[in-house]
Design a protein around this motif. Structure first.
Motif, PDB file in Angstrom:
ATOM      1  N   GLY A  81     -14.364 -34.412 -14.937  1.00  0.00           N
ATOM      2  CA  GLY A  81     -13.492 -34.878 -15.484  1.00  0.00           C
ATOM      3  C   GLY A  81     -11.740 -33.646 -15.817  1.00  0.00           C
ATOM      4  O   GLY A  81     -11.076 -34.373 -15.523  1.00  0.00           O
ATOM      5  N   ALA A  82     -12.103 -32.966 -16.174  1.00  0.00           N
ATOM      6  CA  ALA A  82     -11.304 -31.979 -16.614  1.00  0.00           C
ATOM      7  C   ALA A  82     -10.339 -30.757 -15.398  1.00  0.00           C
ATOM      8  O   ALA A  82      -9.198 -31.160 -15.511  1.00  0.00           O
ATOM      9  CB  ALA A  82     -11.735 -30.765 -17.711  1.00  0.00           C
ATOM     10  N   ALA A  83     -11.378 -31.183 -14.039  1.00  0.00           N
ATOM     11  CA  ALA A  83     -10.287 -30.578 -13.090  1.00  0.00           C
ATOM     12  C   ALA A  83      -9.959 -31.823 -12.004  1.00  0.00           C
ATOM     13  O   ALA A  83      -9.011 -31.634 -12.076  1.00  0.00           O
ATOM     14  CB  ALA A  83     -11.707 -30.227 -12.183  1.00  0.00           C
ATOM     15  N   TYR A  84     -10.863 -33.116 -12.520  1.00  0.00           N
ATOM     16  CA  TYR A  84      -9.146 -33.917 -11.857  1.00  0.00           C
ATOM     17  C   TYR A  84      -8.151 -34.283 -12.730  1.00  0.00           C
ATOM     18  O   TYR A  84      -7.230 -34.220 -12.277  1.00  0.00           O
ATOM     19  CB  TYR A  84     -10.273 -35.289 -12.110  1.00  0.00           C
ATOM     20  N   VAL A  85      -8.596 -34.166 -14.133  1.00  0.00           N
ATOM     21  CA  VAL A  85      -6.896 -34.615 -15.077  1.00  0.00           C
ATOM     22  C   VAL A  85      -5.993 -33.318 -14.677  1.00  0.00           C
ATOM     23  O   VAL A  85      -4.703 -32.952 -14.292  1.00  0.00           O
ATOM     24  CB  VAL A  85      -7.231 -34.246 -16.334  1.00  0.00           C
ATOM     25  N   CYS A  86      -6.355 -32.349 -14.253  1.00  0.00           N
ATOM     26  CA  CYS A  86      -6.042 -31.164 -14.196  1.00  0.00           C
ATOM     27  C   CYS A  86      -5.594 -30.939 -13.156  1.00  0.00           C
ATOM     28  O   CYS A  86      -3.899 -30.559 -12.703  1.00  0.00           O
ATOM     29  CB  CYS A  86      -6.492 -29.685 -14.243  1.00  0.00           C
ATOM     30  N   LEU A  87      -5.891 -31.201 -11.568  1.00  0.00           N
ATOM     31  CA  LEU A  87      -5.989 -31.996 -10.636  1.00  0.00           C
ATOM     32  C   LEU A  87      -4.131 -32.603 -10.230  1.00  0.00           C
ATOM     33  O   LEU A  87      -2.949 -33.165 -10.056  1.00  0.00           O
ATOM     34  CB  LEU A  87      -6.742 -32.824  -9.579  1.00  0.00           C
ATOM     35  N   VAL A  88      -4.982 -34.145 -11.444  1.00  0.00           N
ATOM     36  CA  VAL A  88      -3.319 -34.984 -11.393  1.00  0.00           C
ATOM     37  C   VAL A  88      -2.264 -34.356 -11.860  1.00  0.00           C
ATOM     38  O   VAL A  88      -1.192 -34.888 -11.482  1.00  0.00           O
ATOM     39  CB  VAL A  88      -4.013 -36.148 -12.225  1.00  0.00           C
ATOM     40  N   VAL A  89      -2.321 -33.662 -13.046  1.00  0.00           N
ATOM     41  CA  VAL A  89      -1.093 -32.825 -13.806  1.00  0.00           C
ATOM     42  C   VAL A  89      -0.489 -31.698 -12.388  1.00  0.00           C
ATOM     43  O   VAL A  89       1.048 -32.100 -12.396  1.00  0.00           O
ATOM     44  CB  VAL A  89      -1.354 -32.278 -14.797  1.00  0.00           C
ATOM     45  N   LEU A  90      -1.363 -30.849 -11.994  1.00  0.00           N
ATOM     46  CA  LEU A  90      -0.613 -30.561 -11.262  1.00  0.00           C
ATOM     47  C   LEU A  90       0.271 -30.752  -9.909  1.00  0.00           C
ATOM     48  O   LEU A  90       1.559 -30.482  -9.024  1.00  0.00           O
ATOM     49  CB  LEU A  90      -1.799 -29.405 -10.579  1.00  0.00           C
TER      50      LEU A  90
END
Length: 163
Positions: free
Chosen positions: A20-29
């Protein structure tokens, strides 16, 4: 045999939290990198998109890859994408190196068979592009172009005239 179906609740918790954290980071990036990263894909963009997906999947499933390492890998891919697109906008030679040129497949209602063979496009696909543009015969199109992103664009002849 039990390991194939379930190992532990902590492993499932890791997938949920880290994934979940990686997904949020990817969306932000991707949001920070701008619309170009999410636009229609040419071959280079497609490769980057696959690499992002593969990296995200590795973050979700690999116990040996930390969240920080995974996010660093995602950030690197996005930064490389930005560097390549920034350079391609400023250097026509570099742009030609990483992107394919559009290809003319039909001119004045006539199929260009050699170009179609080279680009691996069928007459049915050309006709489909002409239909999408609102016509129903090859002669109604002045041109059909295979764009750099793989889409077919049909340019119709003017009203009441043949191509």
């Amino acid at each position: 045999m039990q390991d194939a179906f379930f190992t532990s609740w902590s492993d499932i918790g890791r997938v949920l939290v880290v994934g979940g954290a990686a997904y949020v980071c990817l969306v932000v990036l991707l949001r920070v990198s701008g619309k170009r990263t999410l636009s229609k894909l040419n071959a280079f963009d497609f490769v980057v998109t696959i690499a992002l997906g593969s990296t995200l999947a590795s973050i979700f499933t690999s116990k040996s890859l930390s969240l920080a390492e995974g996010v660093a890998a995602l950030a690197l891919l996005v930064l490389l994408q930005l560097a390549v697109t920034w350079t391609s906008v400023r250097s026509p030679g570099f742009d030609r190196l990483i992107k394919s040129e559009p290809a003319l497949l039909l001119r004045r209602g006539e199929l260009l068979h050699e170009a179609m063979r080279r680009e691996r496009v069928t007459a049915d696909e050309v006709m489909s592009a002409i239909r999408d543009a609102g016509a129903d015969e090859f002669g109604a199109a002045s041109a059909v172009i295979l764009e750099s992103d793989g889409t077919l664009t049909a340019l119709l002849a003017g009203p009441g005239r043949r191509a």
